[in-house]
Design a protein around this motif. Structure first.
Motif, mmCIF file in Angstrom:
data_model
loop_
_atom_site.group_PDB
_atom_site.id
_atom_site.type_symbol
_atom_site.label_atom_id
_atom_site.label_comp_id
_atom_site.label_asym_id
_atom_site.label_seq_id
_atom_site.Cartn_x
_atom_site.Cartn_y
_atom_site.Cartn_z
ATOM 1 N N GLU A 207 15.879 10.575 31.507
ATOM 2 C CA GLU A 207 16.982 10.252 32.282
ATOM 3 C C GLU A 207 18.051 9.973 31.243
ATOM 4 N N ILE A 208 17.860 8.846 30.165
ATOM 5 C CA ILE A 208 19.025 8.895 29.597
ATOM 6 C C ILE A 208 19.368 9.835 28.796
ATOM 7 N N ARG A 209 18.494 10.840 28.478
ATOM 8 C CA ARG A 209 19.306 12.182 27.848
ATOM 9 C C ARG A 209 20.244 12.877 28.711
ATOM 10 N N ALA A 210 19.590 13.079 29.836
ATOM 11 C CA ALA A 210 20.367 13.794 31.076
ATOM 12 C C ALA A 210 21.865 13.274 31.189
ATOM 13 N N ASP A 211 21.809 11.926 31.385
ATOM 14 C CA ASP A 211 22.870 11.228 31.617
ATOM 15 C C ASP A 211 23.774 11.102 30.656
ATOM 16 N N THR A 212 23.405 11.114 29.325
ATOM 17 C CA THR A 212 24.108 11.301 28.103
ATOM 18 C C THR A 212 24.829 12.575 28.300
ATOM 19 N N HIS A 213 24.211 13.843 28.656
ATOM 20 C CA HIS A 213 24.978 14.826 28.689
ATOM 21 C C HIS A 213 25.960 15.012 29.616
ATOM 22 N N ARG A 214 25.940 14.377 30.631
ATOM 23 C CA ARG A 214 26.647 14.214 31.845
ATOM 24 C C ARG A 214 28.067 13.366 31.582
ATOM 25 N N HIS A 215 27.779 12.356 30.892
ATOM 26 C CA HIS A 215 28.803 11.447 30.720
ATOM 27 C C HIS A 215 29.547 11.155 29.397
ATOM 28 N N ALA A 216 28.744 11.447 28.198
ATOM 29 C CA ALA A 216 29.280 11.113 26.965
ATOM 30 C C ALA A 216 30.607 11.695 26.490
ATOM 31 N N SER A 217 30.807 12.943 26.936
ATOM 32 C CA SER A 217 32.087 13.569 26.522
ATOM 33 C C SER A 217 33.193 12.666 26.979
ATOM 34 N N LEU A 218 33.356 12.464 28.220
ATOM 35 C CA LEU A 218 34.237 11.759 29.087
ATOM 36 C C LEU A 218 34.495 10.207 28.447
ATOM 37 N N LEU A 219 33.510 9.651 28.183
ATOM 38 C CA LEU A 219 33.258 8.262 27.569
ATOM 39 C C LEU A 219 34.136 8.538 26.162
ATOM 40 N N GLU A 220 33.687 9.403 25.426
ATOM 41 C CA GLU A 220 34.352 9.470 24.156
ATOM 42 C C GLU A 220 35.800 9.458 23.994
ATOM 43 N N SER A 221 36.277 10.378 24.939
ATOM 44 C CA SER A 221 37.854 10.524 25.120
ATOM 45 C C SER A 221 38.275 8.948 25.647
ATOM 46 N N GLN A 222 37.546 8.350 26.689
ATOM 47 C CA GLN A 222 38.335 7.162 27.270
ATOM 48 C C GLN A 222 38.140 6.008 26.193
ATOM 49 N N SER A 223 37.042 6.250 25.323
ATOM 50 C CA SER A 223 36.735 4.998 24.281
ATOM 51 C C SER A 223 37.886 5.099 23.141
ATOM 52 N N ARG A 224 38.460 6.440 22.759
ATOM 53 C CA ARG A 224 39.460 6.625 21.816
ATOM 54 C C ARG A 224 40.757 5.843 22.453
ATOM 55 N N ARG A 225 40.950 6.206 23.728
ATOM 56 C CA ARG A 225 42.207 5.356 24.315
ATOM 57 C C ARG A 225 42.164 3.909 24.391
ATOM 58 N N PHE A 226 40.878 3.345 24.752
ATOM 59 C CA PHE A 226 40.838 2.041 25.030
ATOM 60 C C PHE A 226 40.871 1.339 23.375
ATOM 61 N N LEU A 227 40.307 2.079 22.476
ATOM 62 C CA LEU A 227 40.451 1.380 21.040
ATOM 63 C C LEU A 227 41.936 1.240 20.631
ATOM 64 N N ASN A 228 42.568 2.612 20.826
ATOM 65 C CA ASN A 228 43.929 2.505 20.402
ATOM 66 C C ASN A 228 44.831 1.496 20.991
ATOM 67 N N ARG A 229 44.556 1.303 22.415
ATOM 68 C CA ARG A 229 45.171 0.362 23.287
ATOM 69 C C ARG A 229 44.966 -1.208 22.612
ATOM 70 N N TRP A 230 43.973 -1.379 22.207
ATOM 71 C CA TRP A 230 43.471 -2.617 21.642
ATOM 72 C C TRP A 230 43.785 -3.016 20.353
ATOM 73 N N LEU A 231 43.913 -1.943 19.659
ATOM 74 C CA LEU A 231 44.461 -2.152 18.384
ATOM 75 C C LEU A 231 45.940 -2.345 18.246
ATOM 76 N N ASP A 232 46.529 -1.547 19.451
ATOM 77 C CA ASP A 232 48.198 -1.830 19.451
ATOM 78 C C ASP A 232 48.356 -3.096 19.860
ATOM 79 N N ASP A 233 47.498 -3.920 20.522
ATOM 80 C CA ASP A 233 47.744 -5.035 21.057
ATOM 81 C C ASP A 233 47.485 -6.333 20.039
ATOM 82 N N VAL A 234 46.239 -6.065 19.084
ATOM 83 C CA VAL A 234 46.070 -6.971 18.238
ATOM 84 C C VAL A 234 46.966 -6.722 16.719
ATOM 85 N N LEU A 235 47.536 -5.661 16.812
ATOM 86 C CA LEU A 235 48.551 -5.454 15.805
ATOM 87 C C LEU A 235 49.968 -5.908 15.994
ATOM 88 N N THR A 236 50.517 -6.321 17.237
ATOM 89 C CA THR A 236 51.770 -6.795 17.496
ATOM 90 C C THR A 236 51.986 -8.255 17.256
#
Length: 236
Positions: A207-236
């Motif tokens: 189940e974990i393997r199947a769900d990873t196949h379903r969700h990981a790609s979208l999470l990877e793109s969203q995690s990039r936006r999340f981290l960039n946004r947080w870094l922008d906040d802590v750098l100002t």
């Protein structure tokens, strides 16, 4: 804007690394240094480097198991020192629990282990935070939870654990769940946590393997936006 030049990531097991975060950091011109817990004096190493950002990654031990794992005392002291100076700290899973403990909050076993992919529910403050970028299911992998530290802002929850994400001012963020995980790395998690999976009711490798196949790609793109946004906040 402050120019960040180095991030130190404290790693507790080899496969729970920065994952998708590492590429974001390097694209921003930030040097990434891993320090492995239990290998040398962490407090001295980090103090000597004085990095602009400290990231505490996940691990299988509990934040309160300081007698069995003395290096956790060093991590707690390090986190307290950085928070006192309002220097940026990001904690993931065990890292979030250590931030909570460093702030005097209780860390304890949850009612049930939370292992597998699932969404988090955002608080009102969470909707206005970088965590709002994470609309896809994230990877949960923990058996402990914690009380919200005094003065912290609650950002996200799940039915199993209310305190899934919190912020301390604009300089510290704790995430109980994993957003950094790469789909290509999930087999290492399944191998490294094989015993824990076998002991968890209702959790299966397939189940974990199947769900990873379903969700990981979208999470990877969203995690990039999340981290960039947080870094922008802590750098100002």
């Amino acid at each position: 804007m402050i120019e960040m030049t180095e991030v130190v990531a404290i790693r507790h097991v080899a496969f729970e690394d920065l994952g998708s975060f590492e590429r974001v950091l390097r694209e921003r011109g930030i040097d990434v240094t891993y320090l492995d817990a239990g290998q040398g004096r962490l407090l001295e190493q980090v103090t000597r480097r004085s990095p602009q950002l400290l990231i505490i990654l996940g691990g299988p031990m509990g934040a309160c198991e300081t007698a069995a794992y003395p290096f956790l005392e060093e991590e707690l002291a390090l986190i307290r020192a950085r928070l006192a100076r309002e220097k940026p700290v990001l904690g993931i899973c065990l890292g979030a629990q250590l931030i909570a403990a460093a702030l005097g909050a209780k860390v304890y076993p949850a009612e049930a282990k939370e292992i597998g992919w699932g969404n988090v529910d955002l608080s009102e403050a969470g909707v206005d935070s970088p965590v709002a970028e994470l609309t896809a299911p994230v990877l949960h992998w923990h058996g402990d939870t914690f009380d919200l530290p005094t003065g912290a802002t609650h950002l996200a929850s799940t039915p199993v654990c209310r305190n899934q994400a919190f912020a301390v001012g604009s300089h510290a963020l704790g995430l109980q769940f994993h957003v950094e995980v790469l789909g290509s790395g999930i087999e290492s998690w399944l191998i490294g946590h094989a015993y824990e999976i076998s002991q968890a009711v209702g959790v299966s490798v397939a189940e974990i393997r199947a769900d990873t196949h379903r969700h990981a790609s979208l999470l990877e793109s969203q995690s990039r936006r999340f981290l960039n946004r947080w870094l922008d906040d802590v750098l100002t």
